[in-house]
Design a protein around this motif. Structure first.
Motif, short mmCIF file in Angstrom:
data_model
loop_
_atom_site.label_atom_id
_atom_site.label_comp_id
_atom_site.label_asym_id
_atom_site.label_seq_id
_atom_site.Cartn_x
_atom_site.Cartn_y
_atom_site.Cartn_z
N ASP A 1 -9.79 9.98 -11.55
CA ASP A 1 -10.44 10.66 -10.42
C ASP A 1 -10.11 9.99 -9.09
O ASP A 1 -10.31 10.57 -8.02
CB ASP A 1 -11.95 10.70 -10.63
CG ASP A 1 -12.58 9.30 -10.63
OD1 ASP A 1 -12.00 8.41 -11.26
OD2 ASP A 1 -13.65 9.13 -10.00
N GLU A 2 -9.57 8.76 -9.15
CA GLU A 2 -9.25 8.02 -7.93
C GLU A 2 -7.85 8.34 -7.38
O GLU A 2 -7.51 7.95 -6.27
CB GLU A 2 -9.34 6.51 -8.19
CG GLU A 2 -10.60 6.04 -8.89
CD GLU A 2 -11.82 6.04 -7.97
OE1 GLU A 2 -11.67 6.42 -6.80
OE2 GLU A 2 -12.91 5.66 -8.43
N ILE A 3 -7.03 9.04 -8.17
CA ILE A 3 -5.64 9.26 -7.77
C ILE A 3 -5.49 9.91 -6.39
O ILE A 3 -4.64 9.47 -5.59
CB ILE A 3 -4.89 10.08 -8.85
CG1 ILE A 3 -4.60 9.19 -10.06
CG2 ILE A 3 -3.59 10.66 -8.30
CD1 ILE A 3 -3.87 9.88 -11.19
N PRO A 4 -6.28 10.94 -6.03
CA PRO A 4 -6.10 11.54 -4.70
C PRO A 4 -6.33 10.56 -3.55
O PRO A 4 -5.86 10.79 -2.43
CB PRO A 4 -7.15 12.66 -4.67
CG PRO A 4 -7.37 13.00 -6.11
CD PRO A 4 -7.25 11.70 -6.84
N GLN A 5 -7.02 9.45 -3.81
CA GLN A 5 -7.27 8.48 -2.73
C GLN A 5 -6.00 7.75 -2.30
O GLN A 5 -5.98 7.10 -1.25
CB GLN A 5 -8.32 7.47 -3.19
CG GLN A 5 -9.71 8.08 -3.30
CD GLN A 5 -10.70 7.15 -3.96
OE1 GLN A 5 -10.85 6.02 -3.54
NE2 GLN A 5 -11.36 7.63 -4.99
N PHE A 6 -4.93 7.86 -3.10
CA PHE A 6 -3.65 7.32 -2.65
C PHE A 6 -3.23 8.00 -1.34
O PHE A 6 -2.50 7.41 -0.53
CB PHE A 6 -2.58 7.52 -3.72
CG PHE A 6 -2.67 6.54 -4.86
CD1 PHE A 6 -2.42 5.19 -4.65
CD2 PHE A 6 -3.00 6.96 -6.13
CE1 PHE A 6 -2.50 4.28 -5.69
CE2 PHE A 6 -3.08 6.05 -7.19
CZ PHE A 6 -2.83 4.71 -6.96
N ASP B 1 0.83 -1.22 0.00
CA ASP B 1 0.00 0.00 0.00
C ASP B 1 0.86 1.26 0.00
O ASP B 1 0.60 2.21 -0.76
CB ASP B 1 -0.92 0.01 1.23
CG ASP B 1 -2.06 -0.99 1.12
OD1 ASP B 1 -2.29 -1.51 0.01
OD2 ASP B 1 -2.71 -1.25 2.15
N ILE B 2 1.88 1.28 0.85
CA ILE B 2 2.73 2.47 0.97
C ILE B 2 3.50 2.72 -0.33
O ILE B 2 3.55 3.86 -0.82
CB ILE B 2 3.70 2.31 2.16
CG1 ILE B 2 2.92 2.32 3.49
CG2 ILE B 2 4.76 3.42 2.15
CD1 ILE B 2 3.76 1.99 4.71
N ILE B 3 4.09 1.65 -0.88
CA ILE B 3 4.87 1.80 -2.12
C ILE B 3 3.96 2.30 -3.26
O ILE B 3 4.31 3.24 -3.99
CB ILE B 3 5.53 0.46 -2.51
CG1 ILE B 3 6.61 0.10 -1.48
CG2 ILE B 3 6.15 0.55 -3.91
CD1 ILE B 3 7.18 -1.30 -1.67
N CYS B 4 2.79 1.66 -3.41
CA CYS B 4 1.88 2.04 -4.49
C CYS B 4 1.33 3.45 -4.31
O CYS B 4 1.16 4.19 -5.29
CB CYS B 4 0.72 1.05 -4.57
SG CYS B 4 1.16 -0.56 -5.25
N SER B 5 1.04 3.84 -3.08
CA SER B 5 0.50 5.18 -2.85
C SER B 5 1.53 6.26 -3.15
O SER B 5 1.20 7.32 -3.71
CB SER B 5 -0.02 5.31 -1.41
OG SER B 5 0.99 5.03 -0.47
N ILE B 6 2.79 6.01 -2.82
CA ILE B 6 3.86 6.97 -3.15
C ILE B 6 4.01 7.10 -4.66
O ILE B 6 4.10 8.22 -5.20
CB ILE B 6 5.19 6.54 -2.49
CG1 ILE B 6 5.10 6.68 -0.97
CG2 ILE B 6 6.35 7.38 -3.03
CD1 ILE B 6 6.30 6.13 -0.22
N ILE B 7 4.01 5.95 -5.35
CA ILE B 7 4.10 5.98 -6.82
C ILE B 7 2.88 6.67 -7.42
O ILE B 7 2.99 7.51 -8.31
CB ILE B 7 4.24 4.55 -7.37
CG1 ILE B 7 5.56 3.92 -6.94
CG2 ILE B 7 4.15 4.54 -8.90
CD1 ILE B 7 5.70 2.45 -7.29
N GLY B 8 1.69 6.33 -6.89
CA GLY B 8 0.45 6.91 -7.41
C GLY B 8 0.39 8.41 -7.23
O GLY B 8 -0.02 9.15 -8.14
N LEU B 9 0.79 8.90 -6.06
CA LEU B 9 0.79 10.34 -5.81
C LEU B 9 1.83 11.05 -6.67
O LEU B 9 1.59 12.19 -7.12
CB LEU B 9 1.05 10.61 -4.32
CG LEU B 9 -0.10 10.23 -3.37
CD1 LEU B 9 0.36 10.36 -1.92
CD2 LEU B 9 -1.32 11.09 -3.62
N SER B 10 2.95 10.40 -6.92
CA SER B 10 3.99 11.00 -7.79
C SER B 10 3.45 11.15 -9.21
O SER B 10 3.65 12.19 -9.86
CB SER B 10 5.24 10.12 -7.78
OG SER B 10 5.77 10.01 -6.47
N ILE B 11 2.77 10.10 -9.70
CA ILE B 11 2.17 10.17 -11.04
C ILE B 11 1.09 11.25 -11.07
O ILE B 11 0.98 12.02 -12.04
CB ILE B 11 1.57 8.81 -11.43
CG1 ILE B 11 2.68 7.78 -11.60
CG2 ILE B 11 0.75 8.91 -12.72
CD1 ILE B 11 2.19 6.35 -11.82
#
Length: 464
Positions: free
Chosen positions: A365-370, A281-291
């Motif tokens: 639209d889901e990106i901020p949920q990271f 979760d942490i790794i994906c959320s960091i990548i997702g927020l960066s994108i």
């Protein structure tokens, strides 16, 4: 009673068969290319072992993403051809972009075209053979249903589209008497006295018992079921097959013995699984927020030109253990979209802006949920968090609805990749069935499956 059952392949067997044969025909095609004297890009041999393994891995992974192993789609030639072309095009592109593991590019670039065409042709010939030979009545799994007449049609419809090779041939009424008749196309009724004869004559592979009150099964049928069991004939209970084929828990058929249907996955209490899930979760959320930060300027421009109101909006949702939290999303609807009251979002909803429709279908639209995932309020995978208003309404109507809150809600989930956006009570019931299946069976393998299917959903632009 002697009985020779027909030949059939289980769902898991056909999926394994497709994967093994896909690799076999691809390597066979490459072997055939070796007879072409000028071809040198990749040859079958131990010296190219790493490159060949990489190719096979790409085919399996991208074949899964682009639904080559979806049995419903694998039985339709047009869909299969499209998925083969998309899969191989992606495989070859990635193969060329990993030169350290894949072979060096040949001086004669036309060899890349030969390689590309051979992969497509090899897979297409094999899939044609699969549709012509395996997807035929000879290999159908022929089922005889035993149950109450009043429930037969609903039961058949639920399983009818689950597996192209799964065929319910007829049914036997398990009740003592009934004046009802079943008008269901292609479904024959056999009398209790003809139960054993029908199994032999129709070459039945399996008996499916769908009686919700076992005490009401008439003695003749009960006696024949015992006789079949003693002879080693396959008899299964309906809810077990429903869950296996449809990958969802049939809560509409669950009664007071509900505890039999919810032996929830050990992964819910497995500390190692929870640790790896949180790390993921942490790794994906960091990548997702960066994108998201990289895309933010373009999204801001789109919001100014084709949207109205602030870019972000915050809404209360129900999380783990029914604890509320505030979710962050990109705005996709007009301002004051619920001025007339809370209502479901639906297909072609006029409250959704033109840019909002793009954001939803692309899942941007889901990106901020990271951010919520990073805070620990959500996970990457889990049931989608619902609004308190709808939770209160649905929990009064749908049994076991609150059960979905025993784990963290997710950014994506089993329900999201298996069905469309919920816009009614019936849709919510279906989504709950999938959510409970995930909670019951969650594992690293199922999580990986959801990630792959989520990529398919995004690439095929299937958002609401």
């Amino acid at each position: 009673m002697k009985h020779k059952k027909g030949i059939h392949f289980e769902v898991s067997e056909r999926k394994v068969l497709l994967r093994i044969m896909d690799l076999a025909v691809v390597y066979l095609g490459i072997y055939g290319l070796g007879f072409y004297s000028n071809f040198e890009y990749i040859l079958l041999g131990t010296e190219n072992l790493v490159a060949l393994i990489l190719l096979g891995t790409y085919i399996i992974v991208f074949g899964t993403i682009f639904e080559l192993y979806d049995l419903q789609k694998a039985s339709i030639l047009e869909v299969t051809f499209r998925n083969i072309v998309i899969t191989i095009s992606t495989v070859v592109l990635f193969y060329l972009l990993t030169p350290i593991l894949s072979p060096s590019l040949p001086e004669d670039r036309i060899q890349i075209v030969y390689f590309y065409l051979v992969l497509i042709i090899s897979l297409l010939i094999w899939r044609l053979a699969y549709i012509s030979l395996i997807e035929t009545p000879r290999f159908y799994k022929r089922i005889l249903l035993v149950g109450e007449v009043s429930n037969i049609e609903g039961l058949v419809k639920a399983l009818d589209t689950s597996d192209p090779n799964y065929r319910i041939i007829g049914f036997v009424n398990s009740e003592s008497s009934s004046s009802e008749s079943v008008k269901f196309k292609g479904l024959k009724e056999f009398g209790a006295e003809d139960f054993l004869v029908a199994i032999q004559r129709e070459k039945i592979s399996e008996v499916l018992v769908a009686s919700f009150n076992s005490d009401a099964i008439i003695p003749e049928v009960y006696h024949d079921l015992l006789l079949l069991l003693e002879r080693g004939f396959k008899i299964r209970e309906y809810t077990q097959v429903y869950e296996e084929l449809l990958h969802r828990v049939p809560i509409q058929f669950v009664g007071r013995d509900f505890y039999k249907y919810f032996p929830f996955s050990r992964s819910n209490e497995n500390k190692l699984y929870i640790f790896f899930q949180r790390t993921f979760d942490i790794i994906c959320s960091i990548i997702g927020l960066s994108i998201g930060l990289l895309l933010l300027p373009f999204i801001l421009i789109g919001n100014v030109l084709a949207n109205t109101g602030p870019l972000f909006y915050i809404q209360e949702r129900v999380g783990k253990n029914s604890k509320p939290f505030r979710i962050v999303k990109l705005r996709t609807m007009v301002i004051n979209a619920e001025k007339d009251g809370v209502r479901w979002a639906k297909k072609n909803d006029n409250r959704i802006t033109a840019f909002g429709k793009f954001l939803r279908r692309s899942r941007l639209d889901e990106i901020p949920q990271f951010y919520n995932v990073l805070k620990g309020e959500m996970s990457i995978i889990g049931p989608r968090p619902e609004r308190p208003f709808f939770v209160n309404e649905l929990s009064r109507i749908i049994p076991f609805y609150e059960t979905r809150h025993i784990i963290k809600p997710g950014l994506t989930g089993w329900a999201q990749v298996k069905t469309r956006y919920g816009s009614s009570i019936d849709d919510s019931l279906t989504k709950l069935q999938y959510d409970l299946y995930y909670i019951k069976h969650r594992s690293i393998f199922l999580d990986f499956n959801i990630v792959i299917k989520t990529l398919s959903t995004i690439l095929y632009y299937r958002g609401q």
